[in-house]
Design a protein around this motif. Structure first.
Motif, PDB file in Angstrom:
ATOM      1  N   GLN A 185       4.014  18.602  10.444  1.00 33.51           N
ATOM      2  CA  GLN A 185       4.366  19.748  11.346  1.00 33.51           C
ATOM      3  C   GLN A 185       4.890  20.763  10.186  1.00 33.51           C
ATOM      4  OE1 GLN A 185       3.843  20.555  14.377  1.00 33.51           O
ATOM      5  NE2 GLN A 185       2.906  18.458  14.432  1.00 33.51           N
ATOM      6  N   TYR A 186       5.557  20.316   8.948  1.00 30.53           N
ATOM      7  CA  TYR A 186       5.932  21.260   8.007  1.00 30.53           C
ATOM      8  C   TYR A 186       4.909  21.885   7.205  1.00 30.53           C
ATOM      9  CZ  TYR A 186       8.142  22.719   3.594  1.00 30.53           C
ATOM     10  OH  TYR A 186       8.247  23.541   2.667  1.00 30.53           O
ATOM     11  N   MET A 187       3.751  20.999   7.075  1.00 25.95           N
ATOM     12  CA  MET A 187       2.455  21.381   6.141  1.00 25.95           C
ATOM     13  C   MET A 187       1.612  22.274   7.027  1.00 25.95           C
ATOM     14  SD  MET A 187       1.400  18.102   3.796  1.00 25.95           S
ATOM     15  CE  MET A 187       1.126  16.979   5.024  1.00 25.95           C
ATOM     16  N   TYR A 188       1.592  22.145   8.373  1.00 31.27           N
ATOM     17  CA  TYR A 188       0.802  23.180   9.189  1.00 31.27           C
ATOM     18  C   TYR A 188       1.648  24.327   9.293  1.00 31.27           C
ATOM     19  CZ  TYR A 188      -1.602  19.100  11.306  1.00 31.27           C
ATOM     20  OH  TYR A 188      -2.616  18.172  11.300  1.00 31.27           O
ATOM     21  N   LYS A 189       3.019  24.453   9.309  1.00 30.26           N
ATOM     22  CA  LYS A 189       3.869  25.601   9.348  1.00 30.26           C
ATOM     23  C   LYS A 189       3.529  26.529   8.214  1.00 30.26           C
ATOM     24  CE  LYS A 189       8.344  27.168  10.273  1.00 30.26           C
ATOM     25  NZ  LYS A 189       9.629  26.723  10.740  1.00 30.26           N
ATOM     26  N   LYS A 190       3.512  25.911   6.963  1.00 30.56           N
ATOM     27  CA  LYS A 190       3.552  26.495   5.642  1.00 30.56           C
ATOM     28  C   LYS A 190       2.014  26.707   5.019  1.00 30.56           C
ATOM     29  CE  LYS A 190       7.895  26.590   5.259  1.00 30.56           C
ATOM     30  NZ  LYS A 190       8.648  27.865   5.164  1.00 30.56           N
ATOM     31  N   GLY A 191       1.096  26.525   5.988  1.00 31.67           N
ATOM     32  CA  GLY A 191      -0.268  26.440   5.623  1.00 31.67           C
ATOM     33  C   GLY A 191      -0.754  25.563   4.496  1.00 31.67           C
ATOM     34  N   ILE A 192       0.010  24.602   4.111  1.00 30.32           N
ATOM     35  CA  ILE A 192      -0.262  23.553   3.266  1.00 30.32           C
ATOM     36  C   ILE A 192      -1.412  22.850   3.764  1.00 30.32           C
ATOM     37  CG2 ILE A 192       0.491  21.523   1.645  1.00 30.32           C
ATOM     38  CD1 ILE A 192       3.255  22.758   2.198  1.00 30.32           C
ATOM     39  N   LYS A 193      -2.458  22.519   2.752  1.00 27.34           N
ATOM     40  CA  LYS A 193      -3.736  22.010   2.916  1.00 27.34           C
ATOM     41  C   LYS A 193      -3.552  20.477   2.708  1.00 27.34           C
ATOM     42  CE  LYS A 193      -6.179  24.880   0.564  1.00 27.34           C
ATOM     43  NZ  LYS A 193      -7.471  25.504  -0.065  1.00 27.34           N
ATOM     44  N   PHE A 194      -3.939  19.303   3.530  1.00 29.22           N
ATOM     45  CA  PHE A 194      -3.910  18.108   3.369  1.00 29.22           C
ATOM     46  C   PHE A 194      -4.877  17.235   4.077  1.00 29.22           C
ATOM     47  CE2 PHE A 194      -1.649  18.584   7.436  1.00 29.22           C
ATOM     48  CZ  PHE A 194      -1.912  17.205   8.152  1.00 29.22           C
ATOM     49  N   ASP A 195      -5.228  16.009   3.785  1.00 30.49           N
ATOM     50  CA  ASP A 195      -6.111  15.200   4.069  1.00 30.49           C
ATOM     51  C   ASP A 195      -5.714  13.813   4.368  1.00 30.49           C
ATOM     52  OD1 ASP A 195      -8.676  14.056   4.766  1.00 30.49           O
ATOM     53  OD2 ASP A 195      -9.572  15.005   2.932  1.00 30.49           O
ATOM     54  N   TYR A 196      -6.102  13.388   5.504  1.00 35.45           N
ATOM     55  CA  TYR A 196      -5.731  11.930   5.955  1.00 35.45           C
ATOM     56  C   TYR A 196      -6.620  11.113   5.418  1.00 35.45           C
ATOM     57  CZ  TYR A 196      -2.623  13.369   9.758  1.00 35.45           C
ATOM     58  OH  TYR A 196      -1.443  13.586  10.771  1.00 35.45           O
ATOM     59  N   ASN A 197      -7.551  11.432   4.852  1.00 39.15           N
ATOM     60  CA  ASN A 197      -8.583  10.598   4.053  1.00 39.15           C
ATOM     61  C   ASN A 197      -9.250   9.286   4.950  1.00 39.15           C
ATOM     62  OD1 ASN A 197      -8.675  10.545   0.424  1.00 39.15           O
ATOM     63  ND2 ASN A 197      -7.671  12.210   1.643  1.00 39.15           N
ATOM     64  N   PHE A 198      -9.818   9.802   6.104  1.00 37.49           N
ATOM     65  CA  PHE A 198      -9.856   8.766   6.985  1.00 37.49           C
ATOM     66  C   PHE A 198     -11.490   8.263   6.411  1.00 37.49           C
ATOM     67  CE2 PHE A 198      -7.508  11.161  10.317  1.00 37.49           C
ATOM     68  CZ  PHE A 198      -6.833   9.918  10.447  1.00 37.49           C
ATOM     69  N   ASN A 199     -12.374   9.041   5.732  1.00 32.57           N
ATOM     70  CA  ASN A 199     -13.558   8.623   5.267  1.00 32.57           C
ATOM     71  C   ASN A 199     -14.664   7.890   6.542  1.00 32.57           C
ATOM     72  OD1 ASN A 199     -12.987   9.257   2.676  1.00 32.57           O
ATOM     73  ND2 ASN A 199     -12.198   7.292   2.244  1.00 32.57           N
ATOM     74  N   SER A 200     -14.626   8.716   7.614  1.00 34.67           N
ATOM     75  CA  SER A 200     -15.193   8.180   8.700  1.00 34.67           C
ATOM     76  C   SER A 200     -15.789   9.469   9.667  1.00 34.67           C
ATOM     77  CB  SER A 200     -14.269   7.238   9.700  1.00 34.67           C
ATOM     78  OG  SER A 200     -15.187   7.096  10.919  1.00 34.67           O
ATOM     79  N   GLU A 201     -16.999   9.374  10.127  1.00 34.85           N
ATOM     80  CA  GLU A 201     -17.449  10.340  11.078  1.00 34.85           C
ATOM     81  C   GLU A 201     -16.747   9.994  12.529  1.00 34.85           C
ATOM     82  OE1 GLU A 201     -21.662  10.323  11.212  1.00 34.85           O
ATOM     83  OE2 GLU A 201     -21.834  10.839   9.008  1.00 34.85           O
ATOM     84  N   TYR A 202     -16.253   8.892  12.974  1.00 35.44           N
ATOM     85  CA  TYR A 202     -15.530   8.774  14.104  1.00 35.44           C
ATOM     86  C   TYR A 202     -14.140   9.076  14.397  1.00 35.44           C
ATOM     87  CZ  TYR A 202     -19.857   5.901  15.072  1.00 35.44           C
ATOM     88  OH  TYR A 202     -21.285   5.734  15.035  1.00 35.44           O
ATOM     89  N   VAL A 203     -13.947  10.200  13.813  1.00 37.51           N
ATOM     90  CA  VAL A 203     -12.691  10.790  13.849  1.00 37.51           C
ATOM     91  C   VAL A 203     -12.825  12.295  14.400  1.00 37.51           C
ATOM     92  CG1 VAL A 203     -10.385  11.679  12.672  1.00 37.51           C
ATOM     93  CG2 VAL A 203     -11.929   9.600  11.970  1.00 37.51           C
ATOM     94  N   ILE A 204     -12.102  12.758  15.367  1.00 37.58           N
ATOM     95  CA  ILE A 204     -11.924  14.165  15.940  1.00 37.58           C
ATOM     96  C   ILE A 204     -10.470  14.703  15.828  1.00 37.58           C
ATOM     97  CG2 ILE A 204     -12.200  15.323  18.060  1.00 37.58           C
ATOM     98  CD1 ILE A 204     -14.050  13.670  19.133  1.00 37.58           C
ATOM     99  N   ASP A 205     -10.454  15.643  15.031  1.00 35.56           N
ATOM    100  CA  ASP A 205      -8.958  16.323  14.763  1.00 35.56           C
ATOM    101  C   ASP A 205      -8.775  17.462  15.590  1.00 35.56           C
ATOM    102  OD1 ASP A 205      -6.644  17.183  13.493  1.00 35.56           O
ATOM    103  OD2 ASP A 205      -7.014  16.593  11.591  1.00 35.56           O
ATOM    104  N   GLU A 206      -8.023  17.237  16.535  1.00 38.49           N
ATOM    105  CA  GLU A 206      -7.733  18.189  17.472  1.00 38.49           C
ATOM    106  C   GLU A 206      -6.854  19.237  16.969  1.00 38.49           C
ATOM    107  OE1 GLU A 206      -6.720  16.518  21.100  1.00 38.49           O
ATOM    108  OE2 GLU A 206      -8.574  15.278  21.255  1.00 38.49           O
ATOM    109  N   ILE A 207      -5.919  19.131  16.033  1.00 33.73           N
ATOM    110  CA  ILE A 207      -4.969  19.990  15.494  1.00 33.73           C
ATOM    111  C   ILE A 207      -5.598  20.965  14.531  1.00 33.73           C
ATOM    112  CG2 ILE A 207      -2.677  19.961  14.539  1.00 33.73           C
ATOM    113  CD1 ILE A 207      -2.214  17.205  15.107  1.00 33.73           C
ATOM    114  N   ILE A 208      -6.185  20.858  13.580  1.00 28.70           N
ATOM    115  CA  ILE A 208      -6.819  21.541  12.502  1.00 28.70           C
ATOM    116  C   ILE A 208      -7.843  22.332  13.026  1.00 28.70           C
ATOM    117  CG2 ILE A 208      -7.415  21.732  10.381  1.00 28.70           C
ATOM    118  CD1 ILE A 208      -6.235  19.025   9.503  1.00 28.70           C
TER     119      ILE A 208
END
Length: 219
Positions: free
Chosen positions: A10-33
């Motif tokens: 939540q802090y990084m979203y608020k500040k516009g800081i780019k990050f990556d969970y590094n899932f390395n999978s196509e079977y992921v849907i990110d509804e936040i970003i």
């Protein structure tokens, strides 16, 4: 991190800081970003590895897709039984008290199940990052015995010449304990020194805010 919470996200979203969970999978849907800028894969992105899962990760029991949910939706899925769970990949809906989306977290017990493709990828990535590190900073982590898989990961992959800083708080400071030697042996400092006997370990007991305020300019 071994934590499940989403405070740092939540802090990084608020500040516009780019990050990556590094899932390395196509079977992921990110509804936040939603922002294209935050979606871009880049070496500049902070690699944020949550090796015990996260409260905003939900796996569909039908198709296996992992969904990263927003905080509001996450709370509804976890605590509101009237919320109909729906997979945004296959469209399957769970009605009533049925379960369609399973929280993807590893509970703090002695018996942990990390034998899945998701956790295999995350733990291998964590091992690689640890191997490259010349300095490790533990923030608020007491190295509990129950985390024996993580302890093994740390022991196997942290170089012996890597410097280790452990940031805790006053109640973990052995010098503040008036009880006997046996009580001090139960504190985190003893566990860190035993596990990393070949490394230079420094301990800080004023919290991470004070630690970074004093040490950020020295980094």
């Amino acid at each position: 991190t071994t934590n499940w919470d989403v405070l740092l996200e939540q802090y990084m979203y608020k500040k516009g800081i780019k990050f990556d969970y590094n899932f390395n999978s196509e079977y992921v849907i990110d509804e936040i970003i939603k922002s294209k800028t935050l979606k871009e894969k880049s070496e500049d992105n902070i690699k944020f590895l949550k090796i015990h899962g996260s409260i905003n990760w939900f796996r569909c029991l039908r198709c296996g897709t992992l969904q990263v949910c927003g905080s509001d939706e996450c709370g509804q899925y976890l605590f509101d039984d009237s919320k109909e769970e729906k997979c945004n990949k296959c469209g399957q809906i769970a009605y009533g008290d049925q379960v369609q989306l399973k929280p993807e977290i590893i509970t703090p017990t002695m018996l942990k199940s990390i034998n899945s493709q998701l956790y295999n990828n995350l733990w291998q990535n964590a091992a690689y990052q640890l191997q490259k590190a010349d300095k490790i900073i533990f923030c608020g982590y007491s190295l509990p015995i129950a985390d024996f898989e993580f302890r093994y990961l740390l022991k196997q992959n942290i170089k012996q010449n890597a410097k280790i800083d452990v940031v805790l708080y006053h109640n973990d400071d052995p010098t503040e304990i008036s009880e006997g030697y046996s009580v001090k042996n139960l504190l985190p400092e003893k566990r860190f020194k035993d596990l990393f006997s070949g490394n230079k370990c420094s301990f800080f007991y004023e919290g991470f805010g004070e630690y970074f305020a004093k040490n950020i300019s020295k980094a």
